[in-house]
Design a protein around this motif. Structure first.
Motif, PDB file in Angstrom:
ATOM      1  N   SER A 169     -15.956   2.533   7.156  1.00 44.09           N
ATOM      2  CA  SER A 169     -15.945   1.117   7.530  1.00 44.09           C
ATOM      3  C   SER A 169     -17.121   0.420   6.853  1.00 44.09           C
ATOM      4  CB  SER A 169     -16.056   0.979   9.053  1.00 44.09           C
ATOM      5  OG  SER A 169     -17.393   1.221   9.488  1.00 44.09           O
ATOM      6  N   ASP A 170     -17.315  -0.868   7.192  1.00 44.07           N
ATOM      7  CA  ASP A 170     -18.429  -1.598   6.587  1.00 44.07           C
ATOM      8  C   ASP A 170     -19.776  -1.226   7.198  1.00 44.07           C
ATOM      9  OD1 ASP A 170     -18.326  -2.900   9.050  1.00 44.07           O
ATOM     10  OD2 ASP A 170     -17.860  -4.871   8.208  1.00 44.07           O
ATOM     11  N   SER A 189     -14.407  -3.874   8.971  1.00 47.90           N
ATOM     12  CA  SER A 189     -15.208  -3.531  10.142  1.00 47.90           C
ATOM     13  C   SER A 189     -14.575  -2.351  10.866  1.00 47.90           C
ATOM     14  CB  SER A 189     -15.270  -4.729  11.092  1.00 47.90           C
ATOM     15  OG  SER A 189     -13.983  -4.956  11.663  1.00 47.90           O
ATOM     16  N   ALA A 213     -14.731  -1.580   3.302  1.00 51.47           N
ATOM     17  CA  ALA A 213     -14.553  -3.030   3.214  1.00 51.47           C
ATOM     18  C   ALA A 213     -14.298  -3.685   4.558  1.00 51.47           C
ATOM     19  CB  ALA A 213     -13.398  -3.355   2.262  1.00 51.47           C
ATOM     20  N   GLN A 259     -11.374  -0.778  -0.280  1.00 54.21           N
ATOM     21  CA  GLN A 259     -11.940  -1.623  -1.318  1.00 54.21           C
ATOM     22  C   GLN A 259     -10.856  -2.005  -2.325  1.00 54.21           C
ATOM     23  OE1 GLN A 259     -14.812  -2.915  -1.210  1.00 54.21           O
ATOM     24  NE2 GLN A 259     -16.196  -1.551  -0.080  1.00 54.21           N
ATOM     25  N   ASP A 265     -19.908   2.013   3.261  1.00 53.54           N
ATOM     26  CA  ASP A 265     -19.393   1.364   2.047  1.00 53.54           C
ATOM     27  C   ASP A 265     -17.927   0.991   2.140  1.00 53.54           C
ATOM     28  OD1 ASP A 265     -18.531   3.987   2.063  1.00 53.54           O
ATOM     29  OD2 ASP A 265     -18.863   4.310  -0.085  1.00 53.54           O
TER      30      ASP A 265
END
Length: 315
Positions: A28-29, A36, A34, A194, A32
């Motif tokens: 998750s963010d 939440s 993209a 990503q 690394d």
């Protein structure tokens, strides 16, 4: 040191409970990825999964996260806490990649001189299921893998690494199994979401347990009560009278491979049952692969036909 015993005590298909679909390697963010944690969990839940392990990179630049997904559990969907651990070094790379599912919150960061195998041992002692992440993509050698003596399993298919033609790691797994290491095998997305990444929800495990209780799922993973897939379903795999009998969703190929070169192969249109002799593997182990018309595959865990050999591994 002696590798801890992690062999399959028995095939999971006739065990109490049912199969639960989940992904063991996700970002998750908080590292690394993209999306939440909330968005990532929602993505898998909406895709029909039963559970998810968020395994954000356990690195200093991200604050050594063990992402707390407990508030995201619902009556029909649960999460397992975990992280992807890193420490120096492998033969070909500066850092280990180790999936640890079932870590406690507050798991201490690696010490300044702590190696990857040492970190994995500490994570296993803390209760985690330990996997060798994408060995092919990391160019792990047999010596590397044998040093990771706390591992329960090898990540034999990684969907993210497949974009670089290094998604599969069965060769290394077979080498380790032939050396007597009782390891299981799992498939995972390694999803980051990503741009230009492959989509999520393309590689998963089906874990046999009586409920979605996280501790039950974790215990089943450690016991090897699961199979892996990128498409087909395994309804039953059993060993009886010198044959492995497989029942599955419609397949174009069913294979039995294992401890010696070669394979037993049955091909056809929409196969849903196959029986294959195990004689050629009688002094080692075998495993089932099912391939469907779209090229998706499902893999059983190794089926051991001979008593375990004593193994040692360096540190």
């Amino acid at each position: 040191m002696t590798r801890p015993e992690t062999g399959v005590a028995g095939l999971p298909f006739d065990r109490p409970g049912r199969f639960w679909r989940g992904n063991l390697h996700t970002h998750s963010d908080r590292s690394d990825g993209a999306m939440s944690p909330e968005e990532t969990v929602r993505h898998y839940r909406d895709a029909g999964y039963d559970f998810l392990a968020l395994t954000d990179h356990f690195r200093a630049e991200y604050g050594f996260p063990v992402t707390d997904t407990r508030p995201l559990r619902t009556a029909g969907f649960t999460t397992l806490l975990g992280a992807e651990l890193h420490a120096p070094r492998t033969e070909a790379g500066p850092s280990w990649h180790i999936v640890a599912v079932g870590l406690p919150l507050g798991f201490p960061p690696p010490g300044a001189s702590e190696s990857g195998p040492q970190l994995a041992r500490r994570a296993r002692a803390a209760g985690a299921f330990i996997g060798m992440a994408h060995p092919s993509a990391s160019l792990l050698t047999a010596a590397d893998a044998e040093s990771l003596d706390a591992a329960h399993a090898v990540e034999v298919y990684n969907a993210l690494s497949a974009r670089e033609d290094r998604g599969e790691s069965w060769h290394l797994t077979d080498v380790l199994l032939n050396r007597g290491h009782r390891l299981t095998a799992y498939a995972a997305d390694d999803a980051h979401f990503q741009p230009h990444d492959p989509p999520g929800c393309v590689a998963w495990v089906q874990v046999r347990a009586e409920s979605l209780d996280p501790e039950q799922l974790l215990s089943a993973l450690k016991a090897g009560h699961f199979y892996s897939s990128t498409g087909p379903e395994l309804h039953d795999v059993r060993l009886d009278h010198g044959q492995v009998t497989v029942r599955c969703s419609p397949a174009r190929k069913v294979l039995l491979t294992g401890s010696v070169p070669g394979a037993q192969v049955l091909q056809g249109n929409a196969l849903t049952e196959a029986s294959l002799p195990v004689e050629m593997f009688r002094h080692g182990y075998c495993r089932v692969t099912v391939e469907d018309a779209a090229g998706g595959r499902a893999w059983s865990n190794p089926i051991h036909l001979a008593p375990p050999a004593a193994t040692t591994a360096g540190t």
